[in-house]
Design a protein around this motif. Structure first.
Motif, PDB file in Angstrom:
ATOM      1  N   ALA A   4     -26.179  48.409  23.008  1.00  0.00           N
ATOM      2  CA  ALA A   4     -25.527  48.363  21.699  1.00  0.00           C
ATOM      3  C   ALA A   4     -24.242  49.185  21.711  1.00  0.00           C
ATOM      4  CB  ALA A   4     -26.481  48.872  20.620  1.00  0.00           C
ATOM      5  N   ALA A   5     -24.290  50.363  22.318  1.00  0.00           N
ATOM      6  CA  ALA A   5     -23.097  51.202  22.405  1.00  0.00           C
ATOM      7  C   ALA A   5     -22.023  50.529  23.253  1.00  0.00           C
ATOM      8  CB  ALA A   5     -23.461  52.562  22.991  1.00  0.00           C
ATOM      9  N   THR A   6     -22.449  49.840  24.316  1.00  0.00           N
ATOM     10  CA  THR A   6     -21.493  49.128  25.173  1.00  0.00           C
ATOM     11  C   THR A   6     -20.827  47.999  24.408  1.00  0.00           C
ATOM     12  OG1 THR A   6     -22.831  49.644  27.127  1.00  0.00           O
ATOM     13  CG2 THR A   6     -21.230  47.852  27.325  1.00  0.00           C
ATOM     14  N   HIS A   7     -21.622  47.257  23.629  1.00  0.00           N
ATOM     15  CA  HIS A   7     -21.046  46.179  22.820  1.00  0.00           C
ATOM     16  C   HIS A   7     -20.080  46.744  21.786  1.00  0.00           C
ATOM     17  CE1 HIS A   7     -24.649  43.275  23.666  1.00  0.00           C
ATOM     18  NE2 HIS A   7     -23.924  43.537  24.740  1.00  0.00           N
ATOM     19  N   GLY A   8     -20.446  47.874  21.192  1.00  0.00           N
ATOM     20  CA  GLY A   8     -19.574  48.482  20.206  1.00  0.00           C
ATOM     21  C   GLY A   8     -18.268  48.950  20.807  1.00  0.00           C
ATOM     22  N   ALA A   9     -18.319  49.508  22.006  1.00  0.00           N
ATOM     23  CA  ALA A   9     -17.107  49.949  22.684  1.00  0.00           C
ATOM     24  C   ALA A   9     -16.207  48.763  23.006  1.00  0.00           C
ATOM     25  CB  ALA A   9     -17.466  50.707  23.958  1.00  0.00           C
ATOM     26  N   ARG A  10     -16.813  47.646  23.441  1.00  0.00           N
ATOM     27  CA  ARG A  10     -16.020  46.457  23.733  1.00  0.00           C
ATOM     28  C   ARG A  10     -15.417  45.888  22.460  1.00  0.00           C
ATOM     29  NH1 ARG A  10     -20.398  43.648  27.875  1.00  0.00           N
ATOM     30  NH2 ARG A  10     -19.951  45.015  29.672  1.00  0.00           N
TER      31      ARG A  10
END
Length: 279
Positions: free
Chosen positions: A267-273
């Protein structure tokens, strides 16, 4: 009828008496600031319709329109409540064509109060996510999680240290403690980076608005009203509150992405992207 007593030989002579004490100066009356005018109903409706129309053209979703408008309103109410609590009110909320604004009747008494007002918007603004999270739990429709993400994104972006966003008002006084030129240089660099970020992510309205505001800010002789400067303790608290508020906004965004991503890391990775980081 009493007659005044004649001075005797032991009474002091008039020229030996101390001069009379000067009269106490009258206390300065508090400055009377003119009241802030309320926004006209027609102006508020036109601004709301214009902003809502633009969001609908970009997203095609009435839920996104409602989420963004509600998020802006709650965010500005946070500023208003802080202003009223810290003696800057009565404050008024304005809905402008592309954003919201809150104007207080009185200036901040200290830069610390200004920091608290700046951070109150994003912190209180996260409450706008509560009804959308409740609707997701009730219906299971992922569209309400998108609304939660909009709330988190709006408040997180406002923490960018670029004028006139809230982050510049929270971090600017801390940088000015080092040297006023440090504040100007850092805020200018971050402002330019924010404009570039908006262009690269297709957020043209945000980039144009920020560029115009940045130019106007640089032309201003004073970047904030004259007030008591931050103390060392207040500067440390300002940075800590800024980090905590940013972390809270990021946490709400991650929570909105979690059901689809599966894990907090994903989820954090998707948010960063989503923010254009790590693409």
């Amino acid at each position: 009828m009493d007659t005044p007593r004649r001075p005797g030989p032991w009474d002091p002579r008039p020229e030996d008496l101390p001069p009379p004490a000067p009269a106490a100066a009258p206390e300065a009356e508090p400055r009377d600031f003119p009241p802030v005018r309320e926004q006209g109903l027609g102006s508020a409706l036109m601004s709301t319709l214009l902003l809502g129309s633009i969001v609908y053209l970009l997203t095609g979703s009435l839920v996104m329109v409602g989420a963004l408008l509600f998020a802006i309103l709650v965010h500005e109410v946070g500023h208003m409540l802080a202003m009223n609590r810290l003696g800057m009110g009565p404050a008024r909320v304005y809905i402008l064509p592309f954003l919201g604004a809150t104007v207080g009747q009185r200036p901040a008494k200290s830069e610390w109060h200004d920091v608290l007002v700046a951070l109150a918007g994003p912190a209180f603004g996260l409450l706008a996510a509560v009804p959308f999270a409740g609707l997701y739990l009730w219906t299971g429709d992922a569209i309400w999680l998108d609304a939660v993400l909009v709330v988190a994104f709006l408040n997180l972006i406002n923490l960018a240290p670029a004028p006139p966003l809230d982050g510049s008002r929270a971090i600017g006084p801390v940088l000015a403690m080092i040297h006023p030129m440090v504040e100007r240089v850092v805020i200018l660099i971050l402002g330019v980076l924010a404009v570039i970020w908006g262009v690269l992510n297709g957020m043209w309205l945000f980039a144009i608005f920020l560029a115009i505001a940045l130019i106007g800010h640089l032309k201003a002789r004073h970047w904030r009203a004259v007030a008591r400067k931050l103390t060392g303790v207040e500067a440390a608290k300002s940075v800590a509150l800024f980090v905590l508020t940013a972390a809270a906004c990021a946490a709400v965004g991650v929570a909105a992405l979690l059901p689809d991503a599966g894990t907090a890391v994903e989820a954090a990775t998707h948010g960063a992207r989503f923010l254009g980081i790590g693409r």
